[in-house]
Design a protein around this motif. Sequence first.
Motif, short mmCIF file in Angstrom:
data_model
loop_
_atom_site.label_atom_id
_atom_site.label_comp_id
_atom_site.label_asym_id
_atom_site.label_seq_id
_atom_site.Cartn_x
_atom_site.Cartn_y
_atom_site.Cartn_z
N GLU A 232 2.71 5.26 5.98
CA GLU A 232 1.86 6.45 6.09
C GLU A 232 1.52 6.99 4.72
O GLU A 232 0.38 7.38 4.45
CB GLU A 232 2.58 7.53 6.90
N GLN A 233 2.58 7.00 3.84
CA GLN A 233 2.38 7.51 2.48
C GLN A 233 1.36 6.65 1.75
O GLN A 233 0.45 7.15 1.08
CB GLN A 233 3.71 7.50 1.75
N SER A 234 1.57 5.33 1.91
CA SER A 234 0.65 4.40 1.23
C SER A 234 -0.77 4.57 1.76
O SER A 234 -1.73 4.58 0.99
CB SER A 234 1.20 3.00 1.44
N VAL A 235 -0.86 4.73 3.13
CA VAL A 235 -2.20 4.94 3.71
C VAL A 235 -2.81 6.23 3.19
O VAL A 235 -3.99 6.29 2.84
CB VAL A 235 -2.10 4.96 5.26
N GLU A 237 -2.07 7.73 0.38
CA GLU A 237 -2.45 7.57 -1.03
C GLU A 237 -3.77 6.81 -1.15
O GLU A 237 -4.67 7.20 -1.90
CB GLU A 237 -1.36 6.80 -1.78
N ARG A 238 -3.85 5.71 -0.33
CA ARG A 238 -5.08 4.90 -0.37
C ARG A 238 -6.26 5.74 0.10
O ARG A 238 -7.35 5.67 -0.47
CB ARG A 238 -4.95 3.67 0.54
N THR A 239 -6.01 6.56 1.16
CA THR A 239 -7.10 7.41 1.67
C THR A 239 -7.54 8.41 0.61
O THR A 239 -8.74 8.61 0.39
CB THR A 239 -6.62 8.16 2.94
N GLU A 241 -7.17 8.07 -2.58
CA GLU A 241 -7.89 7.34 -3.64
C GLU A 241 -9.33 7.05 -3.22
O GLU A 241 -10.28 7.22 -3.99
CB GLU A 241 -7.17 6.02 -3.92
N LEU A 242 -9.43 6.61 -1.94
CA LEU A 242 -10.78 6.30 -1.43
C LEU A 242 -11.65 7.55 -1.39
O LEU A 242 -12.84 7.50 -1.75
CB LEU A 242 -10.68 5.70 -0.01
N GLU A 243 -11.00 8.67 -0.96
CA GLU A 243 -11.78 9.91 -0.90
C GLU A 243 -12.22 10.33 -2.31
O GLU A 243 -13.37 10.75 -2.51
CB GLU A 243 -10.93 11.02 -0.27
N ASN A 246 -14.87 8.07 -3.26
CA ASN A 246 -16.10 8.45 -2.55
C ASN A 246 -16.74 9.68 -3.20
O ASN A 246 -17.96 9.73 -3.37
CB ASN A 246 -15.77 8.77 -1.09
#
Length: 424
Positions: A232-235, A237-239, A241-243, A246
Amino acid sequence: MRFRRHWVVGLGLALVLVFACISWLQVRQFLHFSASVSGSRIQELRRAATLANEFERFERALERSVYLPNAASREALQLRYDIFVNQFMVFANGRNQPEATDHPLYRRTLETVNAFIASFDHYLGANPDREVTPGALQEMLTLSETTMREPIHDYMLYANQRTTLLIDEQRNEVSDHLIFTLGLTIFQSLLTVAFAMGVVQLMRQREQSRHALVRAEARLVEHLRNQERRLEQSVAERTAELEAANRSLELLSATDGLTGIANRRHFDKLLLQEWNRQARLRQPLALAMLDVDWFKQYNDRYGHQAGDDCLRLVAGIVGGYVRRAGDVAARYGGEEFAFIAPGLDAAEMLHLAETIRAVVEHRGIPHSLSPVGHVTLSIGVAVLVPDARTSPELLLRQADEALYRAKSQGRNQVVTAAAAEYLV
Ligand SMILES: Nc1nc2c(ncn2[C@@H]2O[C@H](COP(=O)(O)OP(=O)(O)OP(=O)(O)O)[C@@H](O)[C@H]2O)c(=O)[nH]1
Protein backbone atom coordinates in the motif's frame (compact mmCIF):
# COMPACT_ATOMS: atom_id res chain seq x y z
CA MET A 1 -1.25 -39.30 15.05
CA ARG A 2 -4.81 -38.70 16.29
CA PHE A 3 -5.65 -42.37 15.60
CA ARG A 4 -2.67 -43.50 17.73
CA ARG A 5 -3.65 -41.18 20.58
CA HIS A 6 -7.12 -42.64 20.69
CA TRP A 7 -5.62 -46.08 20.99
CA VAL A 8 -3.30 -44.96 23.82
CA VAL A 9 -6.18 -43.35 25.73
CA GLY A 10 -8.35 -46.46 25.24
CA LEU A 11 -5.56 -48.77 26.39
CA GLY A 12 -4.87 -46.59 29.43
CA LEU A 13 -8.53 -46.60 30.45
CA ALA A 14 -8.67 -50.38 30.04
CA LEU A 15 -5.55 -50.71 32.24
CA VAL A 16 -7.07 -48.49 34.92
CA LEU A 17 -10.25 -50.59 34.81
CA VAL A 18 -8.32 -53.86 35.14
CA PHE A 19 -6.25 -52.44 38.02
CA ALA A 20 -9.36 -51.23 39.77
CA CYS A 21 -10.94 -54.71 39.47
CA ILE A 22 -7.77 -56.41 40.76
CA SER A 23 -7.53 -53.96 43.66
CA TRP A 24 -11.17 -54.51 44.52
CA LEU A 25 -10.70 -58.31 44.50
CA GLN A 26 -7.55 -58.04 46.62
CA VAL A 27 -9.20 -55.81 49.18
CA ARG A 28 -12.21 -58.12 49.29
CA GLN A 29 -9.98 -61.19 49.71
CA PHE A 30 -7.92 -59.47 52.38
CA LEU A 31 -11.01 -58.43 54.35
CA HIS A 32 -12.40 -61.95 54.12
CA PHE A 33 -9.09 -63.45 55.21
CA SER A 34 -8.73 -61.03 58.14
CA ALA A 35 -12.30 -61.79 59.24
CA SER A 36 -11.69 -65.57 59.13
CA VAL A 37 -8.41 -65.25 61.04
CA SER A 38 -9.85 -63.06 63.78
CA GLY A 39 -12.97 -65.34 63.84
CA SER A 40 -10.93 -68.51 64.42
CA ARG A 41 -8.78 -66.68 66.99
CA ILE A 42 -11.83 -65.58 68.97
CA GLN A 43 -13.31 -69.04 68.65
CA GLU A 44 -10.20 -70.68 70.09
CA LEU A 45 -10.00 -68.36 73.06
CA ARG A 46 -13.74 -68.50 73.71
CA ARG A 47 -13.76 -72.29 73.69
CA ALA A 48 -10.79 -72.49 76.05
CA ALA A 49 -12.20 -69.87 78.42
CA THR A 50 -15.69 -71.40 78.36
CA LEU A 51 -14.39 -74.87 79.18
CA ALA A 52 -12.30 -73.54 82.10
CA ASN A 53 -15.29 -71.53 83.41
CA GLU A 54 -17.63 -74.43 83.13
CA PHE A 55 -15.18 -76.68 84.98
CA GLU A 56 -14.86 -74.09 87.78
CA ARG A 57 -18.67 -73.81 88.06
CA PHE A 58 -18.98 -77.55 88.09
CA GLU A 59 -16.42 -77.82 90.90
CA ARG A 60 -18.19 -75.10 92.93
CA ALA A 61 -21.48 -76.97 92.45
CA LEU A 62 -19.76 -80.15 93.59
CA GLU A 63 -18.41 -78.37 96.69
CA ARG A 64 -21.88 -76.96 97.49
CA SER A 65 -23.30 -80.50 97.14
CA VAL A 66 -20.72 -81.79 99.57
CA TYR A 67 -21.34 -79.09 102.17
CA LEU A 68 -25.10 -78.60 101.52
CA PRO A 69 -26.35 -82.02 100.56
CA ASN A 70 -29.97 -81.30 99.55
CA ALA A 71 -32.10 -81.77 96.45
CA ALA A 72 -31.52 -78.20 95.15
CA SER A 73 -27.76 -78.46 95.27
CA ARG A 74 -27.96 -81.89 93.64
CA GLU A 75 -30.07 -80.51 90.81
CA ALA A 76 -27.67 -77.65 90.37
CA LEU A 77 -24.78 -80.11 90.39
CA GLN A 78 -26.54 -82.27 87.77
CA LEU A 79 -27.11 -79.16 85.60
CA ARG A 80 -23.51 -77.90 85.89
CA TYR A 81 -22.24 -81.38 85.17
CA ASP A 82 -24.34 -81.65 81.98
CA ILE A 83 -23.19 -78.22 80.82
CA PHE A 84 -19.57 -79.06 81.53
CA VAL A 85 -19.86 -82.36 79.64
CA ASN A 86 -21.55 -80.56 76.75
CA GLN A 87 -18.88 -77.88 76.65
CA PHE A 88 -16.19 -80.52 76.84
CA MET A 89 -17.76 -82.32 73.86
CA VAL A 90 -17.80 -79.10 71.91
CA PHE A 91 -14.21 -78.47 72.88
CA ALA A 92 -13.18 -82.06 72.08
CA ASN A 93 -15.01 -82.38 68.77
CA GLY A 94 -15.23 -78.80 67.55
CA ARG A 95 -11.54 -78.22 67.02
CA ASN A 96 -10.49 -78.17 63.42
CA GLN A 97 -6.80 -78.51 64.16
CA PRO A 98 -5.84 -82.21 63.78
CA GLU A 99 -2.58 -81.60 65.66
CA ALA A 100 -4.58 -80.38 68.68
CA THR A 101 -6.84 -83.43 68.85
CA ASP A 102 -3.90 -85.77 68.15
CA HIS A 103 -1.84 -84.26 70.96
CA PRO A 104 -1.11 -86.52 73.99
CA LEU A 105 -2.39 -83.81 76.34
CA TYR A 106 -5.67 -83.69 74.48
CA ARG A 107 -5.97 -87.46 74.57
CA ARG A 108 -5.03 -87.50 78.28
CA THR A 109 -7.59 -84.80 79.05
CA LEU A 110 -10.14 -86.59 76.96
CA GLU A 111 -9.47 -89.91 78.68
CA THR A 112 -9.40 -88.35 82.17
CA VAL A 113 -12.58 -86.40 81.66
CA ASN A 114 -14.25 -89.42 80.04
CA ALA A 115 -13.21 -91.58 83.00
CA PHE A 116 -14.44 -88.94 85.40
CA ILE A 117 -17.74 -88.65 83.50
CA ALA A 118 -18.12 -92.42 83.63
CA SER A 119 -17.51 -92.41 87.43
CA PHE A 120 -19.76 -89.44 87.91
CA ASP A 121 -22.47 -91.01 85.80
CA HIS A 122 -22.13 -93.93 88.06
CA TYR A 123 -23.27 -91.67 90.93
CA LEU A 124 -25.51 -89.22 89.11
CA GLY A 125 -26.25 -89.91 85.48
CA ALA A 126 -26.57 -93.71 85.36
CA ASN A 127 -28.50 -94.00 88.66
CA PRO A 128 -30.51 -90.85 89.09
CA ASP A 129 -32.84 -92.30 91.75
CA ARG A 130 -30.06 -93.60 93.89
CA GLU A 131 -29.36 -91.67 97.07
CA VAL A 132 -25.93 -90.06 96.85
CA THR A 133 -24.32 -89.90 100.14
CA PRO A 134 -22.18 -86.99 101.26
CA GLY A 135 -19.32 -89.43 101.46
CA ALA A 136 -19.78 -90.29 97.79
CA LEU A 137 -19.89 -86.60 96.87
CA GLN A 138 -16.75 -86.00 98.90
CA GLU A 139 -15.12 -88.81 96.97
CA MET A 140 -16.12 -87.27 93.72
CA LEU A 141 -14.84 -83.88 94.75
CA THR A 142 -11.52 -85.44 95.73
CA LEU A 143 -11.49 -87.33 92.45
CA SER A 144 -12.24 -84.16 90.55
CA GLU A 145 -9.53 -82.21 92.34
CA THR A 146 -6.94 -84.95 91.97
CA THR A 147 -7.67 -86.25 88.48
CA MET A 148 -9.42 -83.44 86.59
CA ARG A 149 -7.83 -80.23 87.57
CA GLU A 150 -4.33 -80.97 86.34
CA PRO A 151 -5.13 -82.42 82.88
CA ILE A 152 -7.69 -79.66 82.23
CA HIS A 153 -5.26 -77.02 83.39
CA ASP A 154 -2.45 -78.55 81.30
CA TYR A 155 -4.62 -78.82 78.29
CA MET A 156 -5.91 -75.28 78.73
CA LEU A 157 -2.31 -74.13 78.91
CA TYR A 158 -1.46 -76.07 75.77
CA ALA A 159 -4.57 -74.80 73.98
CA ASN A 160 -3.74 -71.25 74.90
CA GLN A 161 -0.16 -71.71 73.73
CA ARG A 162 -1.41 -73.25 70.48
CA THR A 163 -3.87 -70.44 70.06
CA THR A 164 -1.15 -67.86 70.59
CA LEU A 165 1.08 -69.72 68.12
CA LEU A 166 -1.74 -69.98 65.64
CA ILE A 167 -2.53 -66.32 66.06
CA ASP A 168 1.15 -65.49 65.46
CA GLU A 169 1.22 -67.65 62.33
CA GLN A 170 -1.97 -66.11 61.07
CA ARG A 171 -0.70 -62.66 61.91
CA ASN A 172 2.41 -63.38 59.83
CA GLU A 173 0.25 -64.64 57.01
CA VAL A 174 -1.92 -61.54 57.24
CA SER A 175 1.11 -59.28 57.24
CA ASP A 176 2.60 -61.18 54.23
CA HIS A 177 -0.70 -60.91 52.45
CA LEU A 178 -0.96 -57.26 53.38
CA ILE A 179 2.57 -56.55 52.14
CA PHE A 180 1.84 -58.33 48.85
CA THR A 181 -1.44 -56.45 48.45
CA LEU A 182 0.21 -53.16 49.32
CA GLY A 183 3.08 -53.83 46.90
CA LEU A 184 0.69 -54.72 44.12
CA THR A 185 -1.44 -51.66 44.85
CA ILE A 186 1.63 -49.41 44.84
CA PHE A 187 2.75 -50.97 41.55
CA GLN A 188 -0.70 -50.44 40.07
CA SER A 189 -0.78 -46.87 41.38
CA LEU A 190 2.63 -46.19 39.85
CA LEU A 191 1.50 -47.64 36.55
CA THR A 192 -1.66 -45.54 36.69
CA VAL A 193 0.32 -42.42 37.58
CA ALA A 194 2.77 -43.16 34.73
CA PHE A 195 -0.12 -43.58 32.36
CA ALA A 196 -1.77 -40.38 33.62
CA MET A 197 1.53 -38.53 33.18
CA GLY A 198 1.81 -39.95 29.66
CA VAL A 199 -1.68 -38.76 28.83
CA VAL A 200 -0.98 -35.34 30.36
CA GLN A 201 2.24 -35.17 28.36
CA LEU A 202 0.37 -36.05 25.19
CA MET A 203 -2.26 -33.42 25.93
CA ARG A 204 0.45 -30.87 26.70
CA GLN A 205 2.22 -31.67 23.44
CA ARG A 206 -1.04 -31.31 21.61
CA GLU A 207 -1.69 -27.99 23.33
CA GLN A 208 1.84 -26.82 22.50
CA SER A 209 1.36 -27.84 18.87
CA ARG A 210 -1.92 -25.94 18.81
CA HIS A 211 -0.23 -22.86 20.31
CA ALA A 212 2.64 -23.15 17.85
CA LEU A 213 0.12 -23.33 15.02
CA VAL A 214 -1.73 -20.29 16.34
CA ARG A 215 1.56 -18.39 16.70
CA ALA A 216 2.60 -19.42 13.17
CA GLU A 217 -0.78 -18.27 11.86
CA ALA A 218 -0.42 -14.97 13.72
CA ARG A 219 3.09 -14.52 12.31
CA LEU A 220 1.83 -15.33 8.82
CA VAL A 221 -1.05 -12.88 9.17
CA GLU A 222 1.36 -10.24 10.51
CA HIS A 223 3.75 -10.95 7.64
CA LEU A 224 0.92 -10.68 5.10
CA ARG A 225 -0.28 -7.47 6.77
CA ASN A 226 3.25 -6.03 6.64
CA GLN A 227 3.51 -6.98 3.01
CA GLU A 228 0.11 -5.44 2.37
CA ARG A 229 1.19 -2.28 4.24
CA ARG A 230 4.43 -2.15 2.26
CA LEU A 231 2.51 -2.68 -0.96
CA GLU A 232 0.00 0.00 0.00
CA GLN A 233 2.86 2.33 0.93
CA SER A 234 4.62 1.58 -2.32
CA VAL A 235 1.38 2.11 -4.26
CA ALA A 236 0.79 5.36 -2.34
CA GLU A 237 4.35 6.49 -3.08
CA ARG A 238 4.02 5.55 -6.74
CA THR A 239 0.63 7.29 -6.87
CA ALA A 240 2.10 10.41 -5.25
CA GLU A 241 4.99 10.31 -7.71
CA LEU A 242 2.59 9.87 -10.60
CA GLU A 243 0.39 12.66 -9.30
CA ALA A 244 3.44 14.90 -8.93
CA ALA A 245 4.55 13.90 -12.43
CA ASN A 246 1.04 14.57 -13.71
CA ARG A 247 0.97 17.92 -11.96
CA SER A 248 4.34 18.82 -13.39
CA LEU A 249 3.24 17.57 -16.83
CA GLU A 250 0.04 19.54 -16.50
CA LEU A 251 2.05 22.54 -15.43
CA LEU A 252 4.42 22.02 -18.33
CA SER A 253 1.56 21.60 -20.76
CA ALA A 254 -0.06 24.73 -19.33
CA THR A 255 3.09 26.82 -19.14
CA ASP A 256 4.98 28.66 -21.79
CA GLY A 257 8.44 27.23 -22.01
CA LEU A 258 10.22 30.53 -22.63
CA THR A 259 8.54 32.90 -20.20
CA GLY A 260 7.14 30.56 -17.52
CA ILE A 261 3.65 32.12 -17.60
CA ALA A 262 0.50 30.40 -19.01
CA ASN A 263 0.66 29.38 -22.64
CA ARG A 264 -1.93 29.94 -25.34
CA ARG A 265 -3.68 26.61 -24.82
CA HIS A 266 -4.07 27.20 -21.10
CA PHE A 267 -5.14 30.78 -21.75
CA ASP A 268 -7.96 29.59 -24.04
CA LYS A 269 -9.13 27.18 -21.36
CA LEU A 270 -9.00 29.76 -18.56
CA LEU A 271 -10.71 32.40 -20.72
CA LEU A 272 -13.66 30.06 -21.27
CA GLN A 273 -13.69 29.13 -17.59
CA GLU A 274 -13.66 32.77 -16.40
CA TRP A 275 -16.21 33.71 -19.03
CA ASN A 276 -18.64 31.10 -17.71
CA ARG A 277 -18.02 32.08 -14.11
CA GLN A 278 -18.63 35.79 -14.85
CA ALA A 279 -21.77 34.78 -16.77
CA ARG A 280 -23.07 33.06 -13.62
CA LEU A 281 -22.11 36.09 -11.50
CA ARG A 282 -23.36 38.55 -14.16
CA GLN A 283 -20.08 40.42 -13.76
CA PRO A 284 -17.82 41.92 -16.47
CA LEU A 285 -14.79 40.12 -17.86
CA ALA A 286 -11.90 42.37 -18.88
CA LEU A 287 -9.24 41.37 -21.41
CA ALA A 288 -6.04 43.14 -22.50
CA MET A 289 -3.92 42.11 -25.49
CA LEU A 290 -0.33 43.38 -25.18
CA ASP A 291 2.22 43.39 -28.00
CA VAL A 292 5.90 44.39 -27.90
CA ASP A 293 6.52 47.24 -30.36
CA TRP A 294 9.09 46.87 -33.07
CA PHE A 295 10.13 43.49 -31.87
CA LYS A 296 11.31 42.28 -35.24
CA GLN A 297 13.71 45.17 -35.20
CA TYR A 298 14.75 44.30 -31.66
CA ASN A 299 15.63 40.77 -32.74
CA ASP A 300 17.42 42.13 -35.76
CA ARG A 301 19.34 44.58 -33.67
CA TYR A 302 20.13 42.56 -30.55
CA GLY A 303 19.77 39.01 -31.73
CA HIS A 304 17.20 36.32 -31.12
CA GLN A 305 18.64 35.38 -27.74
CA ALA A 306 18.33 38.91 -26.45
CA GLY A 307 14.83 38.92 -27.94
CA ASP A 308 14.03 35.92 -25.75
CA ASP A 309 15.42 37.70 -22.69
CA CYS A 310 13.34 40.74 -23.51
CA LEU A 311 10.22 38.60 -23.81
CA ARG A 312 10.99 36.98 -20.42
CA LEU A 313 11.40 40.42 -18.84
CA VAL A 314 8.12 41.72 -20.24
CA ALA A 315 6.35 38.47 -19.22
CA GLY A 316 7.69 38.94 -15.67
CA ILE A 317 6.30 42.47 -15.52
CA VAL A 318 2.91 41.45 -16.94
CA GLY A 319 2.72 38.33 -14.71
CA GLY A 320 3.48 40.53 -11.68
CA TYR A 321 0.00 42.05 -11.99
CA VAL A 322 -1.80 38.78 -11.41
CA ARG A 323 -3.14 39.66 -7.95
CA ARG A 324 -6.73 38.53 -7.60
CA ALA A 325 -8.47 35.21 -8.04
CA GLY A 326 -9.20 34.63 -11.71
CA ASP A 327 -6.45 36.98 -12.98
CA VAL A 328 -4.48 35.34 -15.79
CA ALA A 329 -1.30 36.48 -17.55
CA ALA A 330 -0.42 34.44 -20.66
CA ARG A 331 1.83 34.46 -23.66
CA TYR A 332 -0.62 34.58 -26.49
CA GLY A 333 1.95 33.93 -29.19
CA GLY A 334 5.30 35.39 -30.45
CA GLU A 335 5.79 38.76 -28.80
CA GLU A 336 2.09 39.08 -27.90
CA PHE A 337 0.69 38.67 -24.34
CA ALA A 338 -2.85 38.54 -22.91
CA PHE A 339 -4.21 39.51 -19.49
CA ILE A 340 -7.62 38.43 -18.14
CA ALA A 341 -9.03 40.39 -15.20
CA PRO A 342 -12.49 39.13 -14.11
CA GLY A 343 -14.69 41.77 -12.45
CA LEU A 344 -12.82 44.88 -13.69
CA ASP A 345 -14.87 47.44 -15.58
CA ALA A 346 -13.47 49.29 -18.62
CA ALA A 347 -12.00 52.15 -16.60
CA GLU A 348 -10.29 49.84 -14.15
CA MET A 349 -8.92 47.68 -16.94
CA LEU A 350 -7.72 50.73 -18.80
CA HIS A 351 -5.96 51.87 -15.69
CA LEU A 352 -4.31 48.49 -15.14
CA ALA A 353 -3.21 48.27 -18.79
CA GLU A 354 -1.85 51.81 -18.64
CA THR A 355 0.10 50.94 -15.50
CA ILE A 356 1.68 47.89 -17.17
CA ARG A 357 2.54 49.85 -20.27
CA ALA A 358 4.13 52.62 -18.17
CA VAL A 359 6.12 50.14 -16.08
CA VAL A 360 7.56 48.46 -19.21
CA GLU A 361 8.36 51.83 -20.73
CA HIS A 362 10.00 53.08 -17.57
CA ARG A 363 12.01 49.89 -17.26
CA GLY A 364 13.95 51.40 -20.17
CA ILE A 365 14.99 48.27 -21.98
CA PRO A 366 17.21 49.67 -24.70
CA HIS A 367 15.85 49.42 -28.23
CA SER A 368 17.85 51.60 -30.55
CA LEU A 369 15.61 50.83 -33.51
CA SER A 370 12.48 52.04 -31.73
CA PRO A 371 11.57 55.69 -32.21
CA VAL A 372 11.54 56.14 -28.40
CA GLY A 373 14.86 54.27 -27.89
CA HIS A 374 13.50 51.60 -25.52
CA VAL A 375 11.09 48.71 -25.49
CA THR A 376 7.42 49.69 -25.29
CA LEU A 377 4.06 47.94 -25.38
CA SER A 378 0.87 48.55 -27.37
CA ILE A 379 -2.23 47.35 -25.54
CA GLY A 380 -5.80 46.76 -26.70
CA VAL A 381 -8.46 46.49 -23.99
CA ALA A 382 -11.99 45.07 -24.15
CA VAL A 383 -14.54 44.52 -21.38
CA LEU A 384 -17.80 42.56 -21.77
CA VAL A 385 -20.52 41.27 -19.47
CA PRO A 386 -21.11 37.68 -20.66
CA ASP A 387 -24.66 37.22 -21.96
CA ALA A 388 -26.50 35.79 -24.94
CA ARG A 389 -25.23 38.50 -27.31
CA THR A 390 -21.56 38.18 -26.40
CA SER A 391 -18.89 35.47 -26.47
CA PRO A 392 -15.19 34.93 -25.59
CA GLU A 393 -14.37 35.16 -29.31
CA LEU A 394 -16.05 38.60 -29.48
CA LEU A 395 -14.06 39.74 -26.45
CA LEU A 396 -10.85 38.56 -28.09
CA ARG A 397 -11.72 40.17 -31.40
CA GLN A 398 -12.53 43.52 -29.75
CA ALA A 399 -9.30 43.47 -27.75
CA ASP A 400 -7.39 42.56 -30.90
CA GLU A 401 -9.03 45.38 -32.86
CA ALA A 402 -8.17 47.80 -30.06
CA LEU A 403 -4.57 46.58 -30.15
CA TYR A 404 -4.49 47.05 -33.88
CA ARG A 405 -5.67 50.63 -33.43
CA ALA A 406 -3.05 51.19 -30.74
CA LYS A 407 -0.40 50.08 -33.21
CA SER A 408 -1.78 52.13 -36.03
CA GLN A 409 -2.16 55.20 -33.84
CA GLY A 410 1.59 55.22 -33.08
CA ARG A 411 2.21 52.32 -30.61
CA ASN A 412 3.24 52.64 -26.90
CA GLN A 413 -0.36 53.32 -25.89
CA VAL A 414 -3.55 51.70 -24.56
CA VAL A 415 -6.70 51.67 -26.66
CA THR A 416 -10.09 50.39 -25.55
CA ALA A 417 -12.44 48.51 -27.85
CA ALA A 418 -14.59 50.54 -30.14
CA ALA A 419 -17.78 48.42 -30.00
CA ALA A 420 -19.45 50.81 -27.58
CA GLU A 421 -22.71 48.94 -27.32
CA TYR A 422 -20.99 46.00 -25.64
CA LEU A 423 -18.59 47.91 -23.48
CA VAL A 424 -19.26 48.16 -19.84
N1 LIG B 1 13.40 36.38 -30.07
C1 LIG B 1 12.20 35.94 -30.35
N2 LIG B 1 11.53 36.50 -31.31
C2 LIG B 1 10.29 36.13 -31.62
C3 LIG B 1 9.69 35.13 -30.92
N3 LIG B 1 8.42 34.93 -31.40
C4 LIG B 1 8.27 35.81 -32.42
N4 LIG B 1 9.40 36.57 -32.55
C5 LIG B 1 9.66 37.59 -33.50
O1 LIG B 1 8.81 38.70 -33.23
C6 LIG B 1 8.74 39.39 -34.47
C7 LIG B 1 7.40 39.98 -34.68
O2 LIG B 1 7.45 40.86 -35.66
P1 LIG B 1 6.25 41.59 -36.27
O3 LIG B 1 4.99 40.74 -36.27
O4 LIG B 1 6.55 42.17 -37.57
O5 LIG B 1 5.97 42.77 -35.31
P2 LIG B 1 6.88 43.95 -34.82
O6 LIG B 1 8.16 43.84 -35.42
O7 LIG B 1 6.86 43.91 -33.32
O8 LIG B 1 6.15 45.19 -35.32
P3 LIG B 1 4.92 45.79 -34.68
O9 LIG B 1 4.20 44.69 -33.91
O10 LIG B 1 4.09 46.28 -35.81
O11 LIG B 1 5.40 46.85 -33.80
C8 LIG B 1 9.17 38.43 -35.53
O12 LIG B 1 10.37 38.88 -36.08
C9 LIG B 1 9.37 37.14 -34.86
O13 LIG B 1 10.44 36.42 -35.39
C10 LIG B 1 10.38 34.51 -29.90
O14 LIG B 1 9.94 33.62 -29.23
N5 LIG B 1 11.65 34.98 -29.69
